[in-house]
Design an enzyme around this catalytic site. Structure first.
Site, PDB file in Angstrom:
ATOM      1  N   THR A 193       0.877 -13.816  -7.391  1.00 30.17           N
ATOM      2  CA  THR A 193       0.973 -14.671  -6.206  1.00 30.17           C
ATOM      3  C   THR A 193       0.673 -13.811  -4.991  1.00 30.17           C
ATOM      4  OG1 THR A 193       3.299 -14.170  -5.861  1.00 30.17           O
ATOM      5  CG2 THR A 193       2.815 -16.033  -7.265  1.00 30.17           C
ATOM      6  N   SER A 222       8.681  -7.264   3.486  1.00 28.26           N
ATOM      7  CA  SER A 222       8.233  -8.516   2.892  1.00 28.26           C
ATOM      8  C   SER A 222       6.735  -8.464   2.654  1.00 28.26           C
ATOM      9  CB  SER A 222       8.620  -9.685   3.807  1.00 28.26           C
ATOM     10  OG  SER A 222       7.480 -10.374   4.240  1.00 28.26           O
ATOM     11  N   LYS A 223       6.306  -9.293   1.710  1.00 29.43           N
ATOM     12  CA  LYS A 223       4.886  -9.399   1.386  1.00 29.43           C
ATOM     13  C   LYS A 223       4.049  -9.617   2.639  1.00 29.43           C
ATOM     14  CE  LYS A 223       4.626 -11.309  -3.257  1.00 29.43           C
ATOM     15  NZ  LYS A 223       3.990 -12.291  -4.113  1.00 29.43           N
ATOM     16  N   ARG A 224       4.645 -10.235   3.636  1.00 25.91           N
ATOM     17  CA  ARG A 224       3.873 -10.597   4.818  1.00 25.91           C
ATOM     18  C   ARG A 224       3.759  -9.455   5.827  1.00 25.91           C
ATOM     19  NH1 ARG A 224       6.287 -14.740   2.735  1.00 25.91           N
ATOM     20  NH2 ARG A 224       8.282 -14.039   3.546  1.00 25.91           N
ATOM     21  N   ASP A 225       4.580  -8.412   5.670  1.00 26.81           N
ATOM     22  CA  ASP A 225       4.452  -7.278   6.594  1.00 26.81           C
ATOM     23  C   ASP A 225       3.094  -6.616   6.397  1.00 26.81           C
ATOM     24  OD1 ASP A 225       6.965  -7.401   7.868  1.00 26.81           O
ATOM     25  OD2 ASP A 225       7.922  -6.576   6.087  1.00 26.81           O
TER      26      ASP A 225
END
Ligand code: GLU
Ligand code: ZN
Length: 495
Positions: A23, A268-271
């Protein structure tokens, strides 16, 4: 940290797995988990299994799967079983193993280790709210554990589809975590949980332990976020052993520390600093990045930050992993990468920067002889100053483009124009176009003749020729650029 270090480290029976879900874009936490598993397997001479946990069709993507493979290869991981190479427990993509899970689910049900639960979401929520109000732990209350035939018939008559729920044993579960020592979970905190959805789709809670059992995984090393699922998995292992799935042994578990990002929040993955593709794009060396990731929870020795993966494999002990959260520090990551750049020979760096120069459009896909020669001559001037591979394009770009394509980041100022004109005239008639002759001519004219300080003299020349205030050594650069191009750039800067 409670187990003594093994006295005999070599143990080919060790089997670990790295089992990401495809993912989104792969992130540093993923690579850290892969690294610790890989180092553990290699340290013991065991097997590193790579499995793809892609049973969540809503979130998984083929693109993410491909990217994970690409990043694993870029980082230099080798796996002994898994995608693209297969192995004795193939297939290694869970989306191709639904038959296996259906069969195991049926057998767990038949053996009474799992049961059908007909509760609706609303009913579960209502009862949870009530439990909270009465100060009891929320979570499944065992409502459907012992339904009578009449109750089942009534639910079916309503058209309800059951989920398959695992029957947790009514006892505390204790295990010795390889990183954290003894951990005990009380039964009231680990309620019966769903294995298969009402629509027949198997859940992570089932497929992950089933594959670990079938693939005969001996050690599960994974992030701390999965710690709470471990008692459920240990109980499931007992049931799997009873119905003859796997070889009957429960793996040992080691939960790796959280990685904290900015503001002491979980990375987080979004960093942006979490993206593995980002590091490749920015020109990090895989060995530099891996070296840094190794330090997120482990240390090779006090006061030692820089090491190779071979050294890590030799020294890696899971018992020496620190259970406390690790802080991700981009500055330190960059510094470690820079150190690895220094460890590479100029030939190696040249090879590694070539793809970056190609994607910057500076060097052809099949470099011409002239480009190769220029690169070989130019790299020794810059390789010790580079912290990342992408810097080659910035530092050497001026050599590989024509006048029209030169990116002028800095411009020659008014005062500099005089200097550039004088430099042009001094160089125009030079008989030998060599570094020594160029230096001599410029010093004589600009320093001795015009009485300028070196910085004032050479700065404008540098900007005129390279388009930047910072460049490789000036006289060498001029030699490499050649007489005609150098003179025309000096003139171009005056135009
Ligand atoms: N697919 C799971 C994840 O990515 C793996 C969990 C595990 O290692 O057990 O979170
Ligand atoms: Zn129920």
């Amino acid at each position: 940290m409670t187990d003594p270090a093994p006295t005999l480290d070599r143990d080919p029976s060790v089997r670990v797995r790295f089992c990401p879900s495809p993912t989104g874009s792969p992130h540093v936490g993923l690579a850290r988990t892969a690294l610790f598993n890989w180092a553990f397997a290699r340290h013991h001479g065991g097997t590193f299994v790579f499995r793809i946990e892609d049973t969540d069709a809503a979130r998984d993507s083929e693109e993410s799967y491909q990217t994970i493979l690409e990043v694993m290869r870029w980082l230099g991981f080798t796996w002994d079983e898994g995608p693209e190479i297969g192995g004795p427990h193939a297939p290694y993509r869970q989306s191709q193993r639904y038959d296996v899970y259906r069969d195991v689910a049926e057998r767990l049900h038949a053996a009474g280790r799992a049961y059908h639960c007909y509760c609706s979401t609303e009913e579960l929520e209502d009862r949870n709210a009530k439990a909270r109000a009465e100060g009891r732990a929320p979570g499944y209350d065992g409502h459907c554990r012992e339904l009578t035939d009449e109750q089942v018939a009534a639910y079916q008559a309503e058209g309800r589809q059951p989920v398959l729920r695992f029957r947790m044993p009514d006892r505390a579960i204790t295990f010795t975590d390889l990183v954290r020592g003894d951990i005990t979970f009380q039964p009231e905190n680990v309620p019966d949980y769903a294995l298969v959805r009402a629509n027949g789709h198997p859940l992570y809670t089932l497929v992950n332990p089933v594959d670990d059992a079938l693939m005969e995984i001996t050690h599960v090393l994974r992030g701390e976020d999965l710690l709470s699922s471990t008692p459920r998995q240990i109980a499931l292992y007992d049931a799997l052993a009873e119905i003859g799935v796997g070889n009957g042994t429960t793996p040992r578990f080691g939960h790796l520390p959280y990685v904290m990002g900015q503001g002491n929040k979980k990375l987080s993955k979004r960093d942006p600093e979490a993206s593995l593709l980002g590091y490749r794009e920015q020109g990090f060396l895989p060995e530099g990045l891996l070296n840094y990731l190794a330090l997120l929870g482990w240390a090779i020795a006090e006061d030692r930050d820089i090491f190779s993966m071979t050294e890590m494999v030799e020294a890696f002990e899971i018992a020496r992993v620190n259970p406390n959260p690790a802080r991700f520090d981009l500055k330190k990551c960059e510094a470690i990468n820079a150190s690895h750049m220094r460890l590479l020979s100029v030939e190696e760096i040249t090879e590694r920067v070539t793809p970056y120069l190609q994607s910057a459009g500076l060097v052809d896909a099949e470099p011409t002889a002239a480009q190769a020669a220029l690169l070989a001559a130019a790299m020794p001037l810059v390789h010790e100053r580079m912290n990342k591979l992408t810097e080659a394009a910035d530092m050497l770009g001026f050599l590989f483009v024509g006048e029209a394509d030169l990116v002028r980041v800095d411009e020659v100022d008014e005062a500099g124009r005089e200097v550039v004109r004088a430099a042009h005239d001094a160089l125009a008639g030079l008989p030998d176009w060599t570094t020594a002759a160029i230096e001599e001519a410029l010093r004589t004219t600009l320093i001795d003749g015009l009485g300028l300080k070196p910085r004032v003299a050479f700065g404008p020349v540098r900007v005129a020729v390279t388009g930047r205030r910072v460049s490789p050594p000036l006289f060498e650069s001029l030699e490499l650029l050649g007489r005609d191009r150098s003179l025309s750039r000096l003139q171009g800067a005056l135009a």
